[in-house]
Design an enzyme around this catalytic site. Structure first.
Site: not given
Length: 624
Positions: A430, A479, A574
């Site tokens: 992502h 992901d 992230s």
């Protein structure tokens, strides 16, 4: 008469024999305790051989000109002692020392050194003309059988043999002899450095027997241990393992180590309760450490008994075995006496054998067995050890999380990532939403403070982005993404890879897990300049599902965080790692993916479960 010099040395070693001794002693020979003699090009390589030999604790290396007889030069004499010490005598040209088995530092089986004017003798089975010694070493590394090589340079006396590359092997993996020879260069295969381009087959095939030449056999508790033994055996290319359910009782738990002239199995036979597979010595980036960390319940390992001690729990028994220089494996019997449960102790049997494996394995007697972890600290490139953004986090220091990288775009922090190879970064898919090309990405390694980064800071450009083809959104799973760097990075104390999880350790219980990153320390806070860290407990997927009823928590996800909140990853973290320490080695268990808020009560962070993508990672990194 024994000299005072010798007596003082003896007293010194008596006090440190069970501890790490890194010093080597020149013109000194250990007397007695001989296990075997091999030939090595240096004392350093002799110590490496001793460290990985199942029983060697001490060694004496006979350097060049140590004897009037050149056939004794470069002899590496491997030694053992029940007391862990041996008397020493003065001997010109001898170099003696101790195994690194008890040392905390990492010792790789990788040896990139080449040796000028030394001819390492072995079975010459392949010869070709190449440009230089480096190309010869690469050919050896990419040949299934080659263990070492000798290259004749342009200065070799025989003109007809100049530029000739000889690939060699022996039964032991070390030369049969080593002689002085002008104009040659010798060295070892770099397979153990994770640099081979040969096919790496990680699958274990059930109900399969490989009908090829058996070069050795050992006893093992499961096929994963059998594979590790094959991987570190000098000539094993593949194996067959007979499980506990194998019909012939005398062959149960037998691990057959095999080879073939072609390097591949010639015949596969279908038989129940047999498993077969391949050595992982060829695997690029991640040759596994010779380490068997699991416990085996209701299993007894038989072997020569070293000692019997009373301890509390199998973990303490394993630690006791690891701290004993001679112990190779153990069996622990829990106490069943009616007494205070907190003070209950069991009996720990410390054991050894000639080859480091049990002589027999029995079941149904209530024992819990396992192996010493002393070689788990050996360096397989990724076995990084550290001492111990995160909401509720604390600042990190240089070298504490050397696999953590920061990904930048437009001169700003985008996401975190983890080094898993010298040209590979693992991160979250992502992170690259809306990014069409990798050309604008920069990867910075060895960074703790974002403020350190300026126009003069070294960085890596990205050659290719590989996003999982099933990825749609972070909450839907998959992901995960790989970045291939344009150039390979050099490993340092501040920039090193982290290990991928092993399929063999899929049932491991991770109790020491940390998240790291430069993200916000609160939902509306500021991006952190200094790398933040926080220890977090793993949360079962069942419990995690109750916290996120609007989402599907799959087995390809893993959750972590405190029920009361306070410590969690946040925006900007992230792609960064969820790193867990298991048997002294850090593994990349998760990739920071998604969650609701930052460190909110009863809202754990959700991470990509890396163990479920190991095959995908290996497929992409080995074919691109």
């Amino acid at each position: 008469m024994t000299s005072l010099h010798q007596v003082l040395y003896f007293i010194f070693f008596a006090s440190v024999s069970s501890e790490c001794v890194t010093k080597v002693f020149k013109d000194i020979s250990f007397q007695g305790g001989d296990l075997s003699t091999v030939f090595t090009p240096s004392a350093t390589y002799c110590r490496l051989v001793c460290t990985h030999h199942p029983r060697c604790l001490l060694f004496t290396f006979m350097a060049e000109s140590s004897s009037d007889d050149p056939t004794k030069w470069f002899a590496c004499i491997l030694k053992d002692s029940v007391t862990e010490i041996l008397p020493m005598v003065n001997m010109t040209g001898a170099i003696s020392g101790y195994s690194f088995k008890q040392c905390p530092q990492q010792l790789s089986t990788c040896s990139k050194d080449v040796y000028v004017n030394l001819d390492m003798k072995g079975m010459n089975y392949n010869s070709s003309v190449v440009k230089n010694a480096r190309e010869c070493q690469e050919r050896c590394t990419d040949d299934a059988h080659c263990q070492f090589f000798t290259y004749a340079t342009g200065y070799f006396p025989s003109v007809d043999h100049r530029k000739m590359c000889l690939l060699k092997y022996t039964r032991t993996g070390t030369p049969t002899t080593i002689t002085k020879l002008n104009g040659v260069v010798s060295g070892f295969s770099l397979k153990s450095c994770g640099l081979s381009n040969l096919a790496c087959i990680r699958d274990i095939f059930p109900n399969t027997v490989l009908a090829d030449l058996n070069i050795d056999s050992v006893v093992a508790p499961d096929a994963f241990v059998c594979r590790r033994i094959c991987t570190h055996h000098p000539t094993c290319l593949f194996f067959t393992f007979f499980s506990q359910a194998w019909p012939k009782e005398s062959q149960r738990h037998l691990c057959l180590l095999k080879t073939s002239e072609s390097g591949l199995p010639s015949t596969r036979i279908t038989k129940s309760h047999a498993l077969s597979g391949f050595s992982l010595q060829h695997c690029r980036h991640s040759v596994p450490v010779f380490c068997h960390p699991s416990f085996y319940n209701d299993t007894d390992f038989l072997g020569e008994e070293l000692d019997i001690v009373d301890v509390k729990g199998q973990e303490t028994c394993q630690k006791t075995c690891t701290n004993n220089a001679r112990c190779q494996f153990f069996t622990y019997y829990p106490s069943h006496r009616l007494c205070n449960e907190r003070n209950r102790r069991g009996r720990c049997y410390l054991k050894l054998s000639s080859n480091g494996s049990p002589t027999r394995i029995l079941h149904g007697r209530g024992g819990i067995s396992g192996y010493s972890l002393r070689l788990c600290k050996m360096d397989n490139v990724c076995t990084t050890k550290i001492n111990p953004r995160v909401v509720g986090g604390a600042a990190s220091v240089h070298g504490e999380w050397p696999w953590q990288v920061t990904l930048h775009i437009s001169q700003g922090h985008l996401c975190g990532g983890s080094i898993i190879g010298n040209q590979w970064i693992l991160t979250a898919a992502h992170c690259f939403s809306g990014i069409e090309t990798p050309k604008k990405l920069r990867v910075y390694g060895g960074i703790v403070n974002q403020s350190e980064i300026n126009e003069g800071t070294a960085f890596f450009r990205v050659q290719e982005m590989i996003i999982h083809d099933q990825y749609t959104t972070a909450e839907s799973g998959y992901d995960i993404a790989l970045l291939k760097l344009e150039s390979a990075m050099n490993y340092t104390d501040f920039q090193r890879p982290i290990c991928l999880p092993s399929k063999g350790d899929r049932n491991a219980v991770h109790t020491e897990c940390w998240v790291t990153g430069w993200g916000y320390t609160a939902l509306r806070g500021e991006v952190q300049s200094t790398l933040q860290k926080a220890k977090v407990p793993l949360v079962s997927n069942e419990e995690c599902q109750t916290r996120y009823r609007r989402h599907k928590i799959t087995n390809k996800m893993i959750c972590a965080g405190y029920k009361e909140g306070g410590k969690d990853t946040c925006k900007g973290d992230s792609g960064g790692p969820l790193s867990c320490k298991y048997n002294g080695v850090w593994h990349l268990v998760g990739i920071t993916s998604w969650g609701e808020g930052c460190g909110q009560k009863e809202r754990p962070g959700v991470y990509t479960n890396v163990a479920k993508y190991v095959d995908w990672i290996l497929e992409k990194t080995q074919t691109v």
